[in-house]
Structures are given as structure tokens and as C-alpha cells.
Design a protein around this motif. Structure first.
Motif, PDB file in Angstrom:
ATOM      1  N   GLU A  94       6.602  21.004 -61.540  1.00 24.77           N
ATOM      2  CA  GLU A  94       5.250  20.775 -62.041  1.00 24.77           C
ATOM      3  C   GLU A  94       4.474  19.826 -61.138  1.00 24.77           C
ATOM      4  OE1 GLU A  94       2.656  19.039 -65.792  1.00 24.77           O
ATOM      5  OE2 GLU A  94       4.825  19.247 -66.043  1.00 24.77           O
ATOM      6  N   VAL A  95       5.157  18.838 -60.573  1.00 26.70           N
ATOM      7  CA  VAL A  95       4.482  17.881 -59.690  1.00 26.70           C
ATOM      8  C   VAL A  95       3.797  18.602 -58.539  1.00 26.70           C
ATOM      9  CG1 VAL A  95       4.828  15.950 -58.091  1.00 26.70           C
ATOM     10  CG2 VAL A  95       6.029  15.972 -60.297  1.00 26.70           C
ATOM     11  N   PHE A  96       4.440  19.652 -58.020  1.00 29.20           N
ATOM     12  CA  PHE A  96       3.886  20.415 -56.905  1.00 29.20           C
ATOM     13  C   PHE A  96       3.048  21.615 -57.379  1.00 29.20           C
ATOM     14  CE2 PHE A  96       7.884  18.519 -55.298  1.00 29.20           C
ATOM     15  CZ  PHE A  96       7.383  17.788 -54.228  1.00 29.20           C
ATOM     16  N   ASN A  97       2.826  21.715 -58.690  1.00 29.47           N
ATOM     17  CA  ASN A  97       2.131  22.857 -59.313  1.00 29.47           C
ATOM     18  C   ASN A  97       2.836  24.171 -58.993  1.00 29.47           C
ATOM     19  OD1 ASN A  97      -0.013  23.338 -61.149  1.00 29.47           O
ATOM     20  ND2 ASN A  97      -1.197  24.339 -59.561  1.00 29.47           N
ATOM     21  N   CYS A  98       4.170  24.113 -59.028  1.00 30.28           N
ATOM     22  CA  CYS A  98       4.990  25.282 -58.715  1.00 30.28           C
ATOM     23  C   CYS A  98       5.980  25.572 -59.844  1.00 30.28           C
ATOM     24  CB  CYS A  98       5.755  25.055 -57.414  1.00 30.28           C
ATOM     25  SG  CYS A  98       4.710  24.976 -55.941  1.00 30.28           S
ATOM     26  N   SER A  99       5.583  25.340 -61.088  1.00 33.26           N
ATOM     27  CA  SER A  99       6.515  25.493 -62.199  1.00 33.26           C
ATOM     28  C   SER A  99       6.219  26.738 -63.022  1.00 33.26           C
ATOM     29  CB  SER A  99       6.472  24.256 -63.106  1.00 33.26           C
ATOM     30  OG  SER A  99       5.171  24.067 -63.622  1.00 33.26           O
ATOM     31  N   ALA A 100       7.263  27.255 -63.655  1.00 33.62           N
ATOM     32  CA  ALA A 100       7.120  28.377 -64.586  1.00 33.62           C
ATOM     33  C   ALA A 100       6.633  27.838 -65.941  1.00 33.62           C
ATOM     34  CB  ALA A 100       8.468  29.073 -64.757  1.00 33.62           C
ATOM     35  N   PRO A 101       5.885  28.631 -66.712  1.00 30.20           N
ATOM     36  CA  PRO A 101       5.462  29.995 -66.418  1.00 30.20           C
ATOM     37  C   PRO A 101       4.164  30.088 -65.610  1.00 30.20           C
ATOM     38  CG  PRO A 101       4.754  29.418 -68.620  1.00 30.20           C
ATOM     39  CD  PRO A 101       5.492  28.220 -68.078  1.00 30.20           C
ATOM     40  N   ASP A 102       3.634  28.935 -65.202  1.00 37.34           N
ATOM     41  CA  ASP A 102       2.331  28.934 -64.529  1.00 37.34           C
ATOM     42  C   ASP A 102       2.337  29.712 -63.224  1.00 37.34           C
ATOM     43  OD1 ASP A 102       1.280  27.405 -66.572  1.00 37.34           O
ATOM     44  OD2 ASP A 102       1.585  25.508 -65.551  1.00 37.34           O
ATOM     45  N   THR A 103       3.424  29.592 -62.436  1.00 37.29           N
ATOM     46  CA  THR A 103       3.446  30.301 -61.152  1.00 37.29           C
ATOM     47  C   THR A 103       3.364  31.809 -61.371  1.00 37.29           C
ATOM     48  OG1 THR A 103       5.857  30.063 -61.210  1.00 37.29           O
ATOM     49  CG2 THR A 103       4.638  28.555 -59.772  1.00 37.29           C
ATOM     50  N   GLY A 104       4.161  32.317 -62.322  1.00 37.15           N
ATOM     51  CA  GLY A 104       4.121  33.751 -62.605  1.00 37.15           C
ATOM     52  C   GLY A 104       2.764  34.180 -63.125  1.00 37.15           C
ATOM     53  N   ASN A 105       2.169  33.351 -63.974  1.00 38.27           N
ATOM     54  CA  ASN A 105       0.852  33.689 -64.512  1.00 38.27           C
ATOM     55  C   ASN A 105      -0.215  33.638 -63.421  1.00 38.27           C
ATOM     56  OD1 ASN A 105       1.858  34.095 -67.056  1.00 38.27           O
ATOM     57  ND2 ASN A 105       1.328  32.072 -67.824  1.00 38.27           N
ATOM     58  N   MET A 106      -0.120  32.661 -62.533  1.00 42.58           N
ATOM     59  CA  MET A 106      -1.098  32.578 -61.448  1.00 42.58           C
ATOM     60  C   MET A 106      -0.967  33.757 -60.489  1.00 42.58           C
ATOM     61  SD  MET A 106      -1.548  28.518 -60.520  1.00 42.58           S
ATOM     62  CE  MET A 106       0.054  27.819 -60.913  1.00 42.58           C
ATOM     63  N   LEU A 125      -6.011  26.611 -63.273  1.00 44.90           N
ATOM     64  CA  LEU A 125      -4.550  26.593 -63.140  1.00 44.90           C
ATOM     65  C   LEU A 125      -4.138  26.161 -61.740  1.00 44.90           C
ATOM     66  CD1 LEU A 125      -3.501  29.829 -65.085  1.00 44.90           C
ATOM     67  CD2 LEU A 125      -2.700  27.505 -65.570  1.00 44.90           C
ATOM     68  N   LEU A 126      -4.812  26.692 -60.743  1.00 37.67           N
ATOM     69  CA  LEU A 126      -4.514  26.307 -59.363  1.00 37.67           C
ATOM     70  C   LEU A 126      -4.802  24.834 -59.118  1.00 37.67           C
ATOM     71  CD1 LEU A 126      -5.936  29.407 -57.449  1.00 37.67           C
ATOM     72  CD2 LEU A 126      -3.544  28.671 -57.474  1.00 37.67           C
ATOM     73  N   ASP A 127      -5.769  24.299 -59.857  1.00 37.72           N
ATOM     74  CA  ASP A 127      -6.135  22.896 -59.707  1.00 37.72           C
ATOM     75  C   ASP A 127      -5.259  21.983 -60.557  1.00 37.72           C
ATOM     76  OD1 ASP A 127      -7.789  21.087 -58.346  1.00 37.72           O
ATOM     77  OD2 ASP A 127      -8.999  20.777 -60.149  1.00 37.72           O
ATOM     78  N   MET A 173       3.909  24.949 -76.455  1.00 34.15           N
ATOM     79  CA  MET A 173       3.866  23.677 -77.185  1.00 34.15           C
ATOM     80  C   MET A 173       3.046  22.611 -76.460  1.00 34.15           C
ATOM     81  SD  MET A 173       5.678  24.618 -79.738  1.00 34.15           S
ATOM     82  CE  MET A 173       5.742  23.061 -80.604  1.00 34.15           C
ATOM     83  N   ASP A 174       2.784  22.827 -75.191  1.00 33.38           N
ATOM     84  CA  ASP A 174       2.058  21.844 -74.377  1.00 33.38           C
ATOM     85  C   ASP A 174       0.590  21.809 -74.769  1.00 33.38           C
ATOM     86  OD1 ASP A 174       0.858  20.362 -72.257  1.00 33.38           O
ATOM     87  OD2 ASP A 174       2.484  20.965 -70.911  1.00 33.38           O
ATOM     88  N   PRO A 175       0.063  20.634 -75.121  1.00 33.06           N
ATOM     89  CA  PRO A 175      -1.358  20.561 -75.485  1.00 33.06           C
ATOM     90  C   PRO A 175      -2.295  20.930 -74.340  1.00 33.06           C
ATOM     91  CG  PRO A 175      -0.418  18.366 -75.270  1.00 33.06           C
ATOM     92  CD  PRO A 175       0.719  19.328 -75.221  1.00 33.06           C
ATOM     93  N   ARG A 176      -1.781  20.953 -73.114  1.00 31.51           N
ATOM     94  CA  ARG A 176      -2.601  21.356 -71.973  1.00 31.51           C
ATOM     95  C   ARG A 176      -2.662  22.873 -71.814  1.00 31.51           C
ATOM     96  NH1 ARG A 176       0.759  18.277 -67.585  1.00 31.51           N
ATOM     97  NH2 ARG A 176       2.353  19.166 -68.964  1.00 31.51           N
ATOM     98  N   CYS A 177      -1.851  23.599 -72.602  1.00 31.62           N
ATOM     99  CA  CYS A 177      -1.848  25.060 -72.534  1.00 31.62           C
ATOM    100  C   CYS A 177      -3.146  25.593 -73.135  1.00 31.62           C
ATOM    101  CB  CYS A 177      -0.648  25.624 -73.286  1.00 31.62           C
ATOM    102  SG  CYS A 177      -0.629  27.431 -73.363  1.00 31.62           S
ATOM    103  N   GLU A 178      -3.937  26.272 -72.324  1.00 27.25           N
ATOM    104  CA  GLU A 178      -5.216  26.799 -72.792  1.00 27.25           C
ATOM    105  C   GLU A 178      -5.307  28.317 -72.768  1.00 27.25           C
ATOM    106  OE1 GLU A 178      -8.701  24.984 -71.213  1.00 27.25           O
ATOM    107  OE2 GLU A 178      -7.927  22.934 -71.413  1.00 27.25           O
ATOM    108  N   ILE A 179      -4.353  28.969 -72.090  1.00 24.13           N
ATOM    109  CA  ILE A 179      -4.454  30.426 -71.963  1.00 24.13           C
ATOM    110  C   ILE A 179      -3.068  31.050 -72.024  1.00 24.13           C
ATOM    111  CG2 ILE A 179      -4.381  30.355 -69.429  1.00 24.13           C
ATOM    112  CD1 ILE A 179      -6.444  32.826 -71.615  1.00 24.13           C
ATOM    113  N   MET A 180      -2.981  32.200 -72.667  1.00 30.04           N
ATOM    114  CA  MET A 180      -1.746  32.983 -72.722  1.00 30.04           C
ATOM    115  C   MET A 180      -1.988  34.369 -72.128  1.00 30.04           C
ATOM    116  SD  MET A 180      -0.251  32.404 -76.567  1.00 30.04           S
ATOM    117  CE  MET A 180      -1.856  32.343 -77.368  1.00 30.04           C
ATOM    118  N   ILE A 181      -0.977  34.886 -71.458  1.00 29.19           N
ATOM    119  CA  ILE A 181      -0.961  36.299 -71.107  1.00 29.19           C
ATOM    120  C   ILE A 181      -0.044  36.966 -72.124  1.00 29.19           C
ATOM    121  CG2 ILE A 181      -0.313  38.035 -69.409  1.00 29.19           C
ATOM    122  CD1 ILE A 181      -0.981  36.066 -67.210  1.00 29.19           C
TER     123      ILE A 181
END
Length: 401
Positions: A94-106, A125-127, A173-181
């Protein structure tokens, strides 16, 4: 196949290692302390945002995304050693913005989203300003066969209405989660592989209810976590459909390839760290008049672990090479093989490390028990071993027909 590292990769590898040693390793304990001190564990500790900004400032951000100008311009083969390093820490991706599931979604949004969808969801998401979730698995059917999906996505004028229940929705569960696929059936009576669609559902849409958190072997994986989610007459604009109606299965195949290999890359890093822990532990303890490191069985554990890690790394690199040169579809055999090999390899290595640590190995004083739980889960996530073996077997037999 040439797995030699370019000067660019060598430079990035050195910088990622240095960042791990100087920023992430010293702050792992701080992260956990802040997580526990908060009024709720379902909130990102302040130290995470500090480290993410440092990674951005260091130019170590969005290192994935092959074939896209939005990433670091790395191929899968080039990204592999960097992802492996990140896999040594549960918080590093996550520190490098390379964590799942965000990478797959991006990666899904890069490939299949409209320009409007990219602007609204991919850019934040990229930001690293928001996080996301992927809702595919369902509690009432065998989700290892994606054609079983029962969630309904029904067209209604200029909107789609979604009804169904998902679970193991990572990141929800993350309050920062704003979008689902979300994956569901838009044409239940159509051809088998065009019945499904994927659609973007904002987390705060009326009708979306998170019923419960799902721990993994007792670990909550906070602040991201996994949850069971109900969609009750959830209405979203028709423009939220990804690619086109009926393309859900095709998108899933495109999305899960990179996701699967990223898991394998990280697992190799986790196995390396566990082997290091085992080697250090057995030189500090003695039994029956000898250091543990002098016991023949311990040396066999260490040798087998090194052999298995190297084998898994080579197969991972081959799969990455295939993805880079002939594409995910042509490389599906290698992707399926490594998705079986890497989690099982990591489990064996971690298990030996636990055994070498004795009672301490199953305690929370060391990260081995949590590492084992993570690796065991990955024999199920993104398709169970049995499905991948079935794919490999069928593709192998096809050569003889």
C-alpha cells in the motif's frame, strides 16, 4: 528468455530496498501501535499516509501497470523483483500504491473503462486518495466457476439495478473505499460466457449494505478487511457498465492474470523473509548439545526452502515473460501453474520456519503465523488450486488431440 535486470530496474530495486530499510521496516511497529490505539481498527493509521507521501516524493509510486504511461513503464518481468521486495512486509504494497485489490481494479479501469470513468475513479486511485473493492465471490454458489454468479444486473432505462449478495469482498471495510467493481449476470439466458457484466458501484449507493466483517484464521486484516455485502435494488447509471454489457467474463480473465502473478511475486518475498527468520533463529538456539543449525534435519529444511523458492521464482519470471511477449491469454498455462506453485511453496517454507521457532512460531511475537494464514488464503483467492490444475491439465491434453 532473458531475466537479466536493466540498469533502470537495478536502480529501482536499490531504491525500493533502501526505502524498505529506512522507512517501512522501522515503522511497522508504529503502524500496528497506531492501529490499536485508534477508537476503531477500521481506519488507516496516520503513519501510512506519511509513508505514502514519502514514497511519492521518492518516485516509488505506481510501479505496476505494464504497457501504460500511467505507471513506471515497467514490464511484468521488470516489476517482479520490486513486487517481491514489497511482499516482505504486509504494509509495504500500500505504501507504494501497489496493493490488492486496488492494483487489479486500476488495471481493469486502464484497460476497459471509459474516459469519464477513468477521470472519476482511476485518477484518485492512482493518486492514492481513495481505495476500492472487487465484488465477485458469492456465498451461495461455487464461485470458482465464474459462470455460476447469481447476482443480477438488470437494465432499467438509463440505469442498471443490481440485486445479490457477495462475500470475501476485499477492501470493503476500509472507510477510504469509495468504489466497487461488481460482477453479475446481465443476460442469464445468453451464451455461457457472455451472460456476465461488470459494473462500477460507488460504496455509498443506497441499497449497498455491509452485513459483516470476515476474519481470516482470526486475523481481521484491518483497516482493509473482507466483508459480506448485500445489493438490494442498487441503482446506478447505465454509464457505469465496464466496457460493454456481456463482457464481464472477458474482463475477469484479463483482470485476474496480473492479480494472480502479483500475489505470487509477493509470496516469494514473504517466503524469503521467512527463510531468513528460520536461519537466524536456528543459530541462536541449542538442543541436545548442538546448535539447531548443526542438526541435519534443520539443514535439510533450509536447503529444501532455498530450492523451492528458486524454482517458484523462475516459474514466476517465465509467466511474467509470457505475459509481456504473447499476452495473458497465451500465458495462461504459466499463470495457472505459478498460482498453484507459489502459495504451496510459501506454506512449506513458512511452516518450517514456524517449526524452527518452536512455540514462538505460532505466537504473535513473530509474524510467521499471520504469514502462514495469508499464504493459505491464497490457495483459494483468484481461483483455487484445483481450478488452476484443471486448466493446466486440459491445456496439456489439448496438445495431443
Amino acid at each position: 528468455m532473458d531475466f537479466g535486470k536493466t540498469d533502470k530496474v537495478k536502480d529501482l530495486e536499490e531504491r525500493v530496498w533502501r526505502f524498505m530499510e529506512e522507512v517501512i521496516d522501522p515503522n511497522e511497529k508504529v503502524y500496528e501501535e497506531q492501529l490499536n490505539e485508534q477508537s476503531t481498527r477500521w481506519q488507516s493509521p496516520p503513519i501510512m499516509e506519511e509513508m505514502k507521501q514519502q514514497a511519492k516524493d521518492a518516485g516509488l509510486w505506481n510501479l505496476f501497470l505494464p504497457e501504460s504511461e500511467l505507471g513506471a513503464g515497467l514490464t511484468n518481468v521488470e516489476y517482479a523483483p520490486l513486487c517481491e521486495i514489497m511482499g516482505r512486509s504486509s504494509i509495504a504494497p500500500e505504501v507504494f500504491n501497489c496493493s490488492a485489490p486496488d492494483t487489479g481494479n486500476m488495471e481493469t479501469l486502464v484497460r476497459y473503462a471509459s474516459e469519464e470513468q477513468k477521470k472519476q475513479w482511476l485518477e484518485p486511485l492512482l493518486d492514492g486518495k481513495i481505495r476500492s473493492a472487487f465484488a465477485m465471490t458469492e456465498p451461495n454458489i461455487a464461485s470458482s466457476d465464474a459462470t455460476n454468479i447469481e447476482t443480477h444486473i438488470k437494465k432499467d432505462g438509463d440505469a442498471y439495478i443490481i440485486n445479490g449478495r457477495k462475500w470475501w469482498t476485499s477492501g470493503i471495510m476500509d472507510p477510504r473505499c469509495e468504489i466497487m467493481i461488481v460482477m453479475g449476470k446481465s443476460d442469464p439466458d445468453g451464451p455461457k460466457y457472455t451472460q456476465q457484466s461488470m459494473i462500477l458501484v460507488p460504496r455509498d449507493t443506497p441499497g449497498v449494505t455491509v452485513h459483516r466483517h470476515l476474519p481470516v484464521f482470526g486475523y481481521d486484516d484491518a483497516p482493509e478487511g473482507h466483508g459480506e455485502v448485500e445489493f438490494d435494488n442498487v441503482r446506478v447509471p447505465a454509464s457505469n457498465i465496464l466496457w460493454d454489457e456481456g463482457k464481464g467474463f472477458a474482463i475477469a480473465q484479463g483482470r485476474l492474470g496480473p492479480g494472480r502473478i502479483h500475489h505470487c511475486m509477493r509470496l516469494i518475498g514473504l517466503a524469503e523473509k521467512s527463510l531468513e527468520a528460520m536461519c537466524e533463529r536456528v543459530q541462536d538456539r541449542s538442543t541436545f548439545g548442538k546448535q539447531l543449525s548443526e542438526q541435519g534435519v534443520i539443514q535439510e529444511w533450509i536447503a529444501d526452502s532455498r530450492i523451492e523458492i528458486e524454482q517458484a521464482r523462475l516459474l514466476t519470471m517465465k509467466a511474467a515473460y509470457m505475459m509481456d511477449t504473447v499476452g495473458n491469454k497465451e500465458g495462461r498455462t504459466e499463470i495457472a501453474m505459478i498460482k498453484v506453485v507459489a502459495p504451496n511453496m510459501a506454506l512449506r517454507v513458512i511452516d518450517r520456519a514456524i517449526q524452527a521457532h518452536g512455540g514462538a512460531g505460532v505466537s504473535d511475537d513473530f509474524p510467521l503465523a499471520q504469514s502462514w494464514a495469508k499464504a493459505r488464503t491464497l490457495r483459494l483467492a483468484d481461483g483455487p488450486d484445483e481450478v488452476h490444475r484443471r486448466s493446466v491439465g486440459r491445456l496439456e491434453l489439448k496438445k495431443y488431440r
